[in-house]
Write a protein that holds these residues in place. Structure first.
Motif, mmCIF file in Angstrom:
data_model
loop_
_atom_site.group_PDB
_atom_site.id
_atom_site.type_symbol
_atom_site.label_atom_id
_atom_site.label_comp_id
_atom_site.label_asym_id
_atom_site.label_seq_id
_atom_site.Cartn_x
_atom_site.Cartn_y
_atom_site.Cartn_z
ATOM 1 N N GLU A 24 111.050 69.573 28.205
ATOM 2 C CA GLU A 24 110.164 68.551 28.770
ATOM 3 C C GLU A 24 108.792 69.153 29.074
ATOM 4 O O GLU A 24 107.757 68.519 28.846
ATOM 5 N N VAL A 25 108.766 70.390 29.591
ATOM 6 C CA VAL A 25 107.490 71.064 29.853
ATOM 7 C C VAL A 25 106.728 71.258 28.547
ATOM 8 O O VAL A 25 105.514 71.010 28.467
ATOM 9 N N LEU A 26 107.427 71.691 27.484
ATOM 10 C CA LEU A 26 106.783 71.857 26.190
ATOM 11 C C LEU A 26 106.173 70.546 25.700
ATOM 12 O O LEU A 26 105.017 70.495 25.265
ATOM 13 N N ASP A 27 106.951 69.473 25.768
ATOM 14 C CA ASP A 27 106.490 68.201 25.226
ATOM 15 C C ASP A 27 105.282 67.670 25.989
ATOM 16 O O ASP A 27 104.320 67.172 25.400
ATOM 17 N N ARG A 28 105.331 67.779 27.316
ATOM 18 C CA ARG A 28 104.206 67.260 28.105
ATOM 19 C C ARG A 28 102.966 68.129 27.931
ATOM 20 O O ARG A 28 101.836 67.622 27.918
ATOM 21 N N ALA A 29 103.165 69.442 27.795
ATOM 22 C CA ALA A 29 102.016 70.325 27.550
ATOM 23 C C ALA A 29 101.366 69.993 26.219
ATOM 24 O O ALA A 29 100.138 69.965 26.101
ATOM 25 N N LEU A 30 102.195 69.711 25.194
ATOM 26 C CA LEU A 30 101.634 69.380 23.887
ATOM 27 C C LEU A 30 100.856 68.068 23.920
ATOM 28 O O LEU A 30 99.834 67.927 23.241
ATOM 29 N N LEU A 31 101.322 67.104 24.695
ATOM 30 C CA LEU A 31 100.577 65.856 24.824
ATOM 31 C C LEU A 31 99.200 66.098 25.440
ATOM 32 O O LEU A 31 98.192 65.539 24.999
ATOM 33 N N LEU A 32 99.155 66.958 26.471
ATOM 34 C CA LEU A 32 97.872 67.299 27.101
ATOM 35 C C LEU A 32 96.976 68.038 26.122
ATOM 36 O O LEU A 32 95.783 67.717 25.971
ATOM 37 N N ILE A 33 97.525 69.039 25.428
ATOM 38 C CA ILE A 33 96.733 69.836 24.493
ATOM 39 C C ILE A 33 96.222 68.960 23.347
ATOM 40 O O ILE A 33 95.061 69.080 22.922
ATOM 41 N N ALA A 34 97.080 68.065 22.842
ATOM 42 C CA ALA A 34 96.654 67.172 21.763
ATOM 43 C C ALA A 34 95.484 66.307 22.210
ATOM 44 O O ALA A 34 94.518 66.102 21.456
ATOM 45 N N ARG A 84 94.228 77.234 27.073
ATOM 46 C CA ARG A 84 94.810 78.554 27.389
ATOM 47 C C ARG A 84 95.616 78.499 28.675
ATOM 48 O O ARG A 84 96.756 79.001 28.734
ATOM 49 N N ASP A 85 95.061 77.890 29.712
ATOM 50 C CA ASP A 85 95.768 77.809 30.988
ATOM 51 C C ASP A 85 97.055 76.996 30.855
ATOM 52 O O ASP A 85 98.084 77.335 31.443
ATOM 53 N N THR A 86 96.986 75.913 30.073
ATOM 54 C CA THR A 86 98.184 75.088 29.866
ATOM 55 C C THR A 86 99.251 75.875 29.122
ATOM 56 O O THR A 86 100.435 75.825 29.473
ATOM 57 N N LEU A 87 98.853 76.609 28.083
ATOM 58 C CA LEU A 87 99.818 77.407 27.333
ATOM 59 C C LEU A 87 100.413 78.521 28.190
ATOM 60 O O LEU A 87 101.610 78.822 28.092
ATOM 61 N N LEU A 88 99.597 79.129 29.038
ATOM 62 C CA LEU A 88 100.121 80.166 29.926
ATOM 63 C C LEU A 88 101.214 79.608 30.827
ATOM 64 O O LEU A 88 102.279 80.212 30.999
ATOM 65 N N THR A 113 102.414 84.868 15.992
ATOM 66 C CA THR A 113 101.712 83.586 15.969
ATOM 67 C C THR A 113 102.682 82.473 15.639
ATOM 68 O O THR A 113 103.483 82.581 14.710
ATOM 69 N N LEU A 114 102.618 81.407 16.404
ATOM 70 C CA LEU A 114 103.487 80.249 16.212
ATOM 71 C C LEU A 114 102.651 79.054 15.784
ATOM 72 O O LEU A 114 101.492 78.925 16.168
ATOM 73 N N ARG A 115 103.264 78.160 15.003
ATOM 74 C CA ARG A 115 102.599 76.912 14.618
ATOM 75 C C ARG A 115 103.487 75.748 15.042
ATOM 76 O O ARG A 115 104.701 75.789 14.873
ATOM 77 N N VAL A 116 102.860 74.712 15.611
ATOM 78 C CA VAL A 116 103.611 73.545 16.061
ATOM 79 C C VAL A 116 102.804 72.291 15.761
ATOM 80 O O VAL A 116 101.580 72.277 15.917
ATOM 81 N N ALA A 117 103.489 71.264 15.296
ATOM 82 C CA ALA A 117 102.836 69.985 15.029
ATOM 83 C C ALA A 117 102.488 69.313 16.352
ATOM 84 O O ALA A 117 103.267 69.350 17.307
ATOM 85 N N LEU A 118 101.316 68.699 16.418
ATOM 86 C CA LEU A 118 100.914 67.961 17.607
ATOM 87 C C LEU A 118 101.597 66.593 17.611
ATOM 88 O O LEU A 118 101.781 65.974 16.561
ATOM 89 N N PRO A 119 101.996 66.114 18.787
ATOM 90 C CA PRO A 119 102.638 64.788 18.852
ATOM 91 C C PRO A 119 101.641 63.692 18.534
ATOM 92 O O PRO A 119 100.427 63.865 18.675
#
Length: 244
Positions: A24-34, A84-88, A113-119
């Motif tokens: 859930e933390v990953l998913d919400r962080a990705l929404l913010l980053i996107a 950066r702060d969100t990923l940390l 290095t990791l690659r992830v699709a944005l939601p």
């Protein structure tokens, strides 16, 4: 005397719950980053990261921004620092590689290095109930581990989690507010109508964050997206499992 099997299951239950929260933390962080990235690079569909540093932004066909490459699109320093702060914060939840979600993939030619699709942008799907294959089906929902409801509602995305919003009519939103205020009085969370807006307010009895509020306004179809304040449960899930 409590058996060893009980304590094993007790531990494994907690581990599974922790894994869900990490996801859930990953998913919400990705929404913010996107959201942050698409404010400056609207065509972004994926990112490459090395630890907490974004090294590249991709669209469907190519790299549209790359670290230290001024010939490509621009990302402001403020946006990069926020990402950066969100990923940390996000990566600190992962103390074991097996807990990393499968869609965070190693970039073969780049170490660490990791690659992830944005939601997909949820704002594009909240205006109505249409999904990729047509209108989303309505289901019956309740608040997890309660007898509240059932509330007729539609998921706003085909992929859905218990803390994601569901879309309800004004009548159903009024029932949800009444159940919260009457049947769950004293929990620290209340709902008040202000015109057409439904305002949820909580204190430290409900959340240990100093208290806060969230205002839900109707979309262009007069429906309300309610979620994130408690886990929903779709009642048909058990029936679907039983008949599978």
């Amino acid at each position: 005397m409590t058996s060893k099997a009980f304590w094993i299951e007790y531990f494994e239950d907690a581990y599974r719950e922790a894994s869900v929260k990490r996801r859930e933390v990953l998913d919400r962080a990705l929404l913010l980053i996107a959201h942050l990235i698409r404010e400056e690079l609207p065509g972004a569909t994926a990112i490459s990261v090395n630890g907490p540093v974004v090294t590249a932004v991709h669209d469907d066909t190519e790299v549209i921004w790359q670290l230290s490459d001024e010939t490509r699109g621009k990302l402001s320093g403020l946006t990069l620092r926020h990402i950066r702060d969100t990923l940390l914060d996000t990566l600190s939840f992962h103390t074991a590689a097996s807990l990393l979600a499968a869609d965070w993939k190693q970039v073969n030619e780049l170490t660490d290095t990791l690659r992830v699709a944005l939601p997909e942008d949820p704002d594009r799907k909240q205006d109505g109930l249409a999904g990729a294959d047509g209108p989303l089906e309505e289901h019956q929902f309740t608040v997890d581990c309660t007898t509240y409801g059932p509330y007729p509602a539609a998921r706003v995305r085909p992929t859905w989690g218990a803390h994601d919003p569901i879309s309800v009519t004004r009548e159903t939103a009024e029932r949800i507010a009444e159940d919260l205020n009457v049947r769950d009085a004293g929990c620290g969370l209340t709902a008040v109508w202000q015109g057409d807006s439904l305002v949820f307010t909580w204190d430290e009895r409900y959340r240990n964050d100093g208290g806060g509020s969230e205002t839900v306004t109707p979309d262009s179809h007069g429906r309300y997206l309610i979620g994130g304040l408690w886990p929903w449960e779709r009642l048909e899930q058990e029936q679907d499992t039983a008949t599978a």
